[in-house]
Design an enzyme around this catalytic site. Structure first.
Site, PDB file in Angstrom:
ATOM      1  CD  GLU A  92      -2.980  -0.413  -0.252  1.00  0.00           C
ATOM      2  OE1 GLU A  92      -3.194   0.714  -0.786  1.00  0.00           O
ATOM      3  OE2 GLU A  92      -3.753  -1.182  -0.721  1.00  0.00           O
TER       4      GLU A  92
HETATM    5  C1  LIG Z   1       3.004  -9.940   0.486  1.00  0.00           C
HETATM    6  C2  LIG Z   1       2.690  -9.013  -0.484  1.00  0.00           C
HETATM    7  C3  LIG Z   1       1.290  -8.730  -0.819  1.00  0.00           C
HETATM    8  C4  LIG Z   1       1.184  -7.600  -2.002  1.00  0.00           C
HETATM    9  N1  LIG Z   1      -0.075  -7.417  -2.074  1.00  0.00           N
HETATM   10  C5  LIG Z   1      -0.552  -6.700  -3.229  1.00  0.00           C
HETATM   11  C6  LIG Z   1      -1.761  -6.642  -3.686  1.00  0.00           C
HETATM   12  O1  LIG Z   1      -2.712  -7.131  -3.498  1.00  0.00           O
HETATM   13  N2  LIG Z   1      -1.998  -5.981  -4.964  1.00  0.00           N
HETATM   14  C7  LIG Z   1      -0.724  -5.229  -5.627  1.00  0.00           C
HETATM   15  O2  LIG Z   1      -1.118  -4.479  -6.693  1.00  0.00           O
HETATM   16  N3  LIG Z   1       0.203  -5.166  -4.924  1.00  0.00           N
HETATM   17  C8  LIG Z   1       0.614  -5.808  -3.945  1.00  0.00           C
HETATM   18  N4  LIG Z   1       2.001  -5.944  -3.273  1.00  0.00           N
HETATM   19  C9  LIG Z   1       3.037  -5.342  -3.877  1.00  0.00           C
HETATM   20  C10 LIG Z   1       3.388  -4.070  -3.011  1.00  0.00           C
HETATM   21  O3  LIG Z   1       2.523  -2.903  -3.093  1.00  0.00           O
HETATM   22  C11 LIG Z   1       4.526  -3.774  -3.408  1.00  0.00           C
HETATM   23  O4  LIG Z   1       5.789  -4.432  -3.377  1.00  0.00           O
HETATM   24  C12 LIG Z   1       4.891  -2.174  -3.227  1.00  0.00           C
HETATM   25  O5  LIG Z   1       4.088  -1.324  -3.629  1.00  0.00           O
HETATM   26  C13 LIG Z   1       6.517  -1.679  -3.376  1.00  0.00           C
HETATM   27  O6  LIG Z   1       6.825  -2.085  -4.805  1.00  0.00           O
HETATM   28  P1  LIG Z   1       8.120  -2.842  -5.242  1.00  0.00           P
HETATM   29  O7  LIG Z   1       8.056  -4.028  -4.457  1.00  0.00           O
HETATM   30  O8  LIG Z   1       8.027  -3.061  -6.746  1.00  0.00           O
HETATM   31  O9  LIG Z   1       9.346  -1.801  -4.826  1.00  0.00           O
HETATM   32  P2  LIG Z   1      10.164  -0.811  -5.440  1.00  0.00           P
HETATM   33  O10 LIG Z   1       8.883   0.387  -5.967  1.00  0.00           O
HETATM   34  O11 LIG Z   1      10.991  -1.242  -6.348  1.00  0.00           O
HETATM   35  O12 LIG Z   1      10.956  -0.222  -4.088  1.00  0.00           O
HETATM   36  C14 LIG Z   1      12.083  -0.407  -3.766  1.00  0.00           C
HETATM   37  C15 LIG Z   1      12.468   0.608  -2.679  1.00  0.00           C
HETATM   38  O13 LIG Z   1      12.895   1.953  -3.244  1.00  0.00           O
HETATM   39  C16 LIG Z   1      11.819   2.864  -2.656  1.00  0.00           C
HETATM   40  N5  LIG Z   1      11.686   3.898  -3.517  1.00  0.00           N
HETATM   41  C17 LIG Z   1      10.877   3.618  -4.893  1.00  0.00           C
HETATM   42  N6  LIG Z   1      10.601   4.877  -5.264  1.00  0.00           N
HETATM   43  C18 LIG Z   1      11.162   5.645  -4.611  1.00  0.00           C
HETATM   44  C19 LIG Z   1      11.352   7.185  -4.494  1.00  0.00           C
HETATM   45  N7  LIG Z   1      10.531   7.793  -5.555  1.00  0.00           N
HETATM   46  N8  LIG Z   1      11.424   7.843  -3.520  1.00  0.00           N
HETATM   47  C20 LIG Z   1      12.304   7.196  -2.381  1.00  0.00           C
HETATM   48  N9  LIG Z   1      12.239   5.738  -2.476  1.00  0.00           N
HETATM   49  C21 LIG Z   1      11.448   5.125  -3.456  1.00  0.00           C
HETATM   50  C22 LIG Z   1      10.732   2.111  -1.813  1.00  0.00           C
HETATM   51  O14 LIG Z   1      10.588   2.903  -0.748  1.00  0.00           O
HETATM   52  C23 LIG Z   1      11.568   0.614  -1.419  1.00  0.00           C
HETATM   53  O15 LIG Z   1      12.134   0.996  -0.276  1.00  0.00           O
HETATM   54  C24 LIG Z   1       2.254  -6.878  -2.528  1.00  0.00           C
HETATM   55  C25 LIG Z   1       3.473  -7.186  -2.066  1.00  0.00           C
HETATM   56  C26 LIG Z   1       3.699  -8.261  -1.136  1.00  0.00           C
HETATM   57  C27 LIG Z   1       5.176  -8.306  -0.657  1.00  0.00           C
END
Ligand SMILES: Cc1cc2nc3c(=O)[nH]c(=O)nc-3n(C[C@H](O)[C@H](O)[C@H](O)COP(=O)(O)OP(=O)(O)OC[C@H]3O[C@@H](n4cnc5c(N)ncnc54)[C@H](O)[C@@H]3O)c2cc1C
Ligand SMILES: Cc1cc2nc3c(=O)[nH]c(=O)nc-3n(C[C@H](O)[C@H](O)[C@H](O)COP(=O)(O)OP(=O)(O)OC[C@H]3O[C@@H](n4cnc5c(N)ncnc54)[C@H](O)[C@@H]3O)c2cc1C
Lengths: 594, 250
Positions: free
Chosen positions: A440
C-alpha cells in the site's frame, strides 16, 4: 502462540470516553451505534477472533498456502473460518445497507479490524481486500456494476483483489504495461501479468472480483494513462450467477517471509473480459480515493500486531524468573524474580504499550473523521474532516506499521532466546508485521506523500486543520494544573514540529531533494506530536475519573502517558536535529561510494 | 410451541474469581460478566428448535439487576424472539428463582422450559429440578440430546454417572442442559443489530406475587486453602511411613 484477549476496555475507552462517538448520533450509522450495541458488537467480534481466528494463526503460518496447477488451497481451517466469518456478517459491517451491509460507522470497523489483525493478520487479508474492492466499486462503479458485485462482496460470497503491481513496477505505477483492448460490446480484453496479488486465487469463495489497473491503446504515457477495470474470475450473468471461466489464471504463489496463509499470487491475464470502472485514463485517481481507506487499514494491521506482541510479552514477563531485582529481592519464595521487575524489561513493555495505546486513539480518530467526512450535514465540517484524514493517512500508515514491527521485535526480546524459537509464536509476529511497512505504498513513499503532496495542498490548508485545533487544545490543557504535566512536553514537541515545517517549506521549495531527504524524519516527528496530543486527551479523561470504581484502569492510563512524555516524545528533538542537518550527508556522497 | 429459556448473568468463565476482602462473597465490581455457558447451550437448543420448525417462539428470561438486560440481549442476538426481565436487586437463591420462573411459566404457558444444569457461579444444580416440582412437570436433566417426537413427547439423552440414559418426557417439561448438547453459535452482526429492536418486558417479583427473599444465609466465603509444597522422599519405606503416620491415608 501467546493467547490473545481483545483489549475491549481500552477500545471502549477510546471510542466512548475519548472520541465520544455518542455525540455523533445525528450522523447516519451512528444512531444505531449506541454504546450498548457497540459493546455487543465488539464483544462478539472479540469472541470470534479469539475463538476462531487466533487458533489458526500459527498453524496457518506453519502450513502456508498450497499451489497446484493454477489452484490455490488455503491452510487447514481457513475455509471453515472464512465461511463462519462471512455468515456472521462481519464483512458488511461498514457497508452500504442498500447492498446488504449494516451501514455502521467506519470507526467501529477499525476496532473490529484491529482485533482481526491481532488474532490472525493473514486471515484478515481476505476480507480486507474485499473491502478495498467494495470501496473502489462503490465510489466509482456504474449502478449496474454496483448491483452486480456489491451484494456478493458484502456477503462474502465473492472476494476482491487489487491488481496494481507488475514485475517492473510497484511504487511507480506509471510504468504499468498491462493492456486493455476495447471490444464491440463495450467491454474490454485485458492482457498482462500482475504480481504480488493478495488473495488473487484461493478456495474460500465461489468467485473472485479483480480490480485491475491497465492501459488503453490510446492512453497517454505514464501515470495519466492508467484506467481501472473490474475483471471477475468467473463471468456472472446479470443475476449474479457465476458462469464461464474468464481468461485469467494464477501462475504461481510466492514463498515469503510472513503472512504465509495469505496467498500472494502471480496473475496472468490472457485476454480476460473486463469492464471499465470510472473514467478512461482516470484509474489512478479512482484508486487513490479508495487508497486512503486501504492505507489506514494497513496502519490498523500494524496496530493489531503491536497489541498482540505486547500481550505475549507482558504475560511472559510476569512468569519468567531470572535474576534478582536491583532494588532488592521481590519474590523471596522463588529462585529468582520475575523479569518484569527489571528496568530494561519495563522499558520494552512500556515502549510497546504506551505507543500502541496512542496509536489506537490516533487511528480511531482518523476513522471517525472519515465518517464525518462522509456523512456530516455541514459541507464545511465535511471538508475539514476530509482534509484531516488526508493529512493523517500517511502518518497512520507509516508510523503504525513501523511501530508494529518495533513492538514485535521488542516482544521477541522480552522472551529472550525463546522469542527466537518458533513454538512461542513471537517471531511470527515480526515476520507478519514486516510486509505492512512495504505494501500500500512503502513507508518511504508515505513520507514523500506527506511532505510532497499533503503539506502543499491549499498552501498548507491540511496542516492548519491539525495545527490550529491541536495548538488551541494544548494551550488550554497546559493551563490546567493536573494536565500540564502532559501538555507541556507535547507543546514543546509541537513547537519543534512547527519549526521543522517552516524549515521544510523553505529548504524543500528551493530543493525538492531536501524535502525528500527530510521526509522520513519529518513524518516521525509529526506522528509523535499527534500521539502526544492523543495522550493528553486520554490523560484528561483519566484525570476526570480518578474517583471512579475503575480507578486502577485510569491510573494505568496516566502511567502510560507519563512514560510517553518522559521516554518517547523527546525523540522529536533528535528527529528535528537530524532532519535539519539537511540532505548532504546522503546526497553529497559520491555514487562510487556504494 | 413456545420455548422458554432461562439465562443467568454470571462472572465470565475466563475471569479468575477473587473473594472479597470481608469474606461476604466474590468480587463482582468491574469484573467481566456474561451469560452462564450452560444457558448459552440452552438458547442455542431453543433457537435450533425454532429453525427446525418445531418451536414457534423462543423467550429468554433473566432474573436480577438491570444489567441482566444485557444478557437477555445476548440471547436475542443469538436468535431468541423476545425477553422477559424480572428485576430485583435482592440476592436470588435457587428456590426463589424456581418460584419466579414458575410464575413466568404460568403466564407464558411454554411447552418446554430450558435451563442450564447449573450456573458456573454458585454451581447449585437445583433450579431446574425445583421448577419441575413446583410446576408439576416432568424433568429431563443433564441433557446431551433432545429429539422432539410427533406425539407431543420428547426423547432426551441424559449424561448420568454410568454413561448415557434416554428418557421420554411428555410436554410440557423442564430440560436442563449439559455441555455436550450442542455448540452455541456466534451471534451474527445483523442479529446483534436486530436484537436491539426486539422487545424485553420488565416484571418484578411483587407483580408475579413471589417472595424472593433469601432463605439461606451465607456465613463466609473463603478461597480454597493453598496447596502445600511437596517434598521428596528418599525411599519407598519413607513414603509408606509418611502416608501411614503423617497423611494417615493408609
Ligand atoms: C505480501 C505482499 C502482498 C502484496 N499485495 C499486493 C496486492 O494485493 N496488490 C498489488 O497490486 N500489490 C501488492 N503487493 C505489492 C506491493 O504493493 C509492492 O511491493 C510495493 O508497492 C512496493 O513496490 P516494489 O516491491 O516494486 O518496490 P519498489 O517500488 O522497487 O521499491 C523499492 C524501494 O525503493 C524505494 N523507492 C522507490 N521509489 C522511490 C522514490 N521515488 N523515493 C524514495 N524511495 C523510493 C521504496 O520505498 C522501496 O524501499 C504486495 C506485495 C507483497 C510483498
Ligand atoms: C538460536 C540460539 C542459539 C543458542 N546457542 C546457545 C549455546 O550454544 N549455548 C548456550 O549455552 N546457550 C545458547 N543459547 C541460549 C542463549 O544464550 C539464551 O537464550 C540467552 O542467554 C538469553 O537467555 P534466556 O533465553 O533464558 O532469556 P532470559 O534470561 O529469560 O531473558 C528474557 C528477557 O529478560 C531480560 N532480562 C533477564 N534478566 C534481566 C536483568 N537482570 N535485567 C534486565 N533484563 C533482564 C533479558 O534481557 C531478556 O530480554 C542459544 C539460544 C538460541 C535462541
Amino acid at each position: 502462540m501467546p493467547a490473545y484477549e481483545a483489549p475491549l476496555r481500552d477500545i471502549r475507552f477510546v471510542l466512548n470516553e475519548v472520541l465520544r462517538i455518542d455525540t455523533f448520533s445525528n450522523l447516519p450509522g451512528f444512531a444505531d451505534a449506541t454504546p450498548d450495541v457497540v459493546d455487543a458488537i465488539l464483544e462478539e467480534a472479540a469472541k470470534f477472533c479469539s475463538g476462531e481466528l487466533q487458533p489458526l494463526n500459527q498453524s496457518g503460518d506453519e502450513e502456508g498456502c498450497h499451489f497446484d496447477d493454477g489452484k490455490v488451497t488455503t491452510p487447514k481451517g481457513f475455509k471453515e473460518a472464512y465461511a463462519k466469518f462471512a455468515e456472521a456478517g462481519w464483512i458488511g459491517l461498514p457497508c452500504d445497507p442498500a447492498y446488504g451491509g449494516q451501514g455502521l460507522p467506519k470507526v467501529i470497523n477499525f476496532a473490529v479490524e484491529e482485533m482481526v489483525c491481532s488474532a490472525n493478520l493473514s486471515f484478515g487479508m481476505y476480507p480486507g481486500l474485499s473491502n478495498g474492492a467494495y470501496n473502489a466499486l462503490h465510489l466509482h462503479g456504474t449502478e449496474e456494476q454496483k448491483k452486480l458485485y456489491l451484494p456478493k462482496l458484502v456477503s462474502g460470497q465473492w472476494s476482491g483483489t487489487m491488481c496494481l503491481t507488475e514485475p517492473q513496477c510497484g511504487t511507480d505505477l506509471g510504468l504499468i504495461k498491462t493492456r486493455a483492448e476495447p471490444q464491440a460490446d463495450g467491454s474490454y480484453r485485458i492482457t498482462g501479468t500482475k504480481i504480488f496479488i493478495s488473495a488473487g486465487e484461493h478456495d474460500l469463495t465461489e468467485n473472485i472480483v479483480h480490480l485491475v489497473l491497465a492501459r488503453l491503446p490510446d492512453a497517454p504515457a505514464g501515470i495519466r494513462g492508467i484506467s481501472l477495470f473490474v475483471c471477475p474470475k468467473f463471468l456472472p450473468d446479470a443475476a449474479g450467477k457465476v458462469g464461464e471461466r474468464n481468461k485469467l489464471a494464477c501462475g504461481a504463489i510466492e514463498k515469503k517471509m510472513g503472512i504465509k496463509a495469505s496467498a500472494t499470487c502471480v496473475m496472468n491475464f490472457d485476454g480476460a473480459q473486463a469492464w471499465l470502472v470510472g473514467q478512461k485514463h482516470k484509474g489512478m485517481s479512482a484508486m487513490f480515493t479508495m487508497m486512503n481507506f486501504a492505507r489506514l487499514a494497513v496502519g490498523i494491521q500494524g496496530l493489531g500486531v503491536a497489541e498482540a506482541a505486547y500481550q505475549g510479552a507482558v504475560t511472559y514477563a510476569k512468569e519468567r524468573l531470572q535474576m534478582r531485582s536491583l532494588g532488592g529481592v521481590k519474590a523471596p519464595d522463588k529462585p529468582a524474580d520475575p523479569i518484569i521487575v527489571h528496568p530494561d524489561v519495563r522499558r520494552m513493555l512500556l515502549t510497546q504499550r504506551s505507543i500502541t495505546e496512542a496509536c489506537r486513539a490516533l487511528a480511531y480518530w482518523a476513522g471517525m473523521e472519515l465518517d464525518i467526512a462522509a456523512h456530516h450535514p455541514e459541507a464545511e465540517r465535511r471538508q475539514a474532516a476530509d482534509d484531516l484524514v488526508a493529512l493523517l493517512t500517511p502518518i497512520v500508515k507509516a508510523y503504525l506499521t513501523d511501530h508494529g514491527s518495533l513492538a514485535a521485535n521488542l516482544g521477541v526480546q522480552v522472551f529472550g532466546g525463546h522469542g527466537f524459537i518458533r513454538d512461542w509464536g513471537m517471531e511470527q509476529l515480526i515476520r507478519d508485521a514486516r510486509i505492512t511497512q512495504i505494501y500500500e505504498g512503502t513507508n518511504g513513499i508515505q513520507a514523500l506523500d506527506l511532505v510532497g503532496r499533503k503539506l502543499s495542498v491549499g498552501t498548507g490548508r491540511l496542516l492548519r486543520r491539525f495545527f490550529h485545533p491541536v495548538t488551541a487544545y494544548l494551550e488550554t490543557a497546559a493551563a490546567k494544573p493536573a494536565l500540564a504535566e502532559f501538555a507541556l512536553p507535547t507543546i514543546k514537541a509541537m513547537a519543534k514540529l512547527q519549526q521543522a515545517t517552516a524549515w521544510l517549506a523553505q529548504a524543500g521549495l528551493k530543493d525538492p531533494e531536501e524535502a525528500g531527504a527530510a521526509a522520513h524524519d519529518y513524518l516521525r516527528l509529526f506522528a509523535l506530536v499527534a500521539l502526544g496530543y492523543m495522550w493528553c486527551r486520554m490523560a484528561e479523561v483519566a484525570l476526570s475519573k480518578q474517583e471512579s470504581e475503575e480507578r486502577a484502569f485510569y491510573q494505568a492510563k496516566l502511567a502510560g502517558a507519563r512514560f510517553f512524555m518522559a521516554k518517547v516524545i523527546p525523540e522529536t528533538n533528535l528527529l528535528f536535529t537530524t532532519m535539519t542537518s539537511g540532505k548532504n550527508a546522503m546526497m553529497a556522497v559520491p555514487d562510487d561510494y556504494f | 410451541m413456545k420455548v422458554l429459556v432461562a439465562v443467568k448473568r454470571v462472572v465470565d468463565y475466563n475471569v479468575k474469581v477473587r473473594v472479597k476482602a470481608d469474606g461476604t462473597g466474590v468480587e463482582t465490581a468491574n469484573v467481566k460478566m456474561s451469560m452462564n455457558p450452560f444457558d448459552e447451550i440452552g438458547v442455542e437448543e431453543a433457537v435450533r428448535l425454532k429453525e427446525a420448525g418445531k418451536a414457534t417462539e423462543v423467550i429468554a428470561v433473566s432474573l436480577g439487576p438491570t444489567q441482566c438486560q444485557e444478557t437477555i440481549r445476548t440471547a436475542l442476538a443469538m436468535g431468541a424472539d423476545r425477553g422477559i426481565h424480572v428485576q430485583t436487586d435482592v440476592e436470588l437463591q435457587p428456590l426463589a428463582v424456581a418460584k419466579l420462573l414458575k410464575a413466568v411459566v404460568d403466564k407464558e404457558q411454554p411447552q418446554i422450559c430450558i435451563l442450564g444444569k447449573q450456573a458456573i457461579d454458585d454451581d447449585a444444580n437445583q433450579t431446574g429440578q425445583m421448577l419441575a416440582a413446583l410446576a408439576g412437570w416432568p424433568q429431563a436433566t443433564f441433557a446431551s440430546k433432545l429429539v422432539i417426537n410427533d406425539d407431543g413427547s420428547a426423547n432426551v439423552t441424559r449424561e448420568v454417572d454410568g454413561g448415557l440414559e434416554t428418557v421420554t418426557v411428555k410436554m410440557p417439561f423442564v430440560l436442563t442442559t449439559d455441555l455436550r448438547l450442542n455448540e452455541p453459535r456466534y451471534a451474527s452482526l445483523p442479529n446483534i443489530m436486530k436484537a436491539k429492536k426486539k422487545p424485553i418486558d420488565t416484571l418484578t417479583p411483587e407483580q408475579l406475587g413471589v417472595d424472593a427473599a433469601p432463605r439461606l444465609k451465607t456465613l463466609k466465603v473463603a478461597e480454597p486453602a493453598k496447596r502445600q509444597a511437596g517434598i521428596k522422599v528418599k525411599s519407598v519405606a519413607e513414603l509408606v511411613d509418611k502416608l501411614r503416620n503423617e497423611a494417615k491415608v493408609i
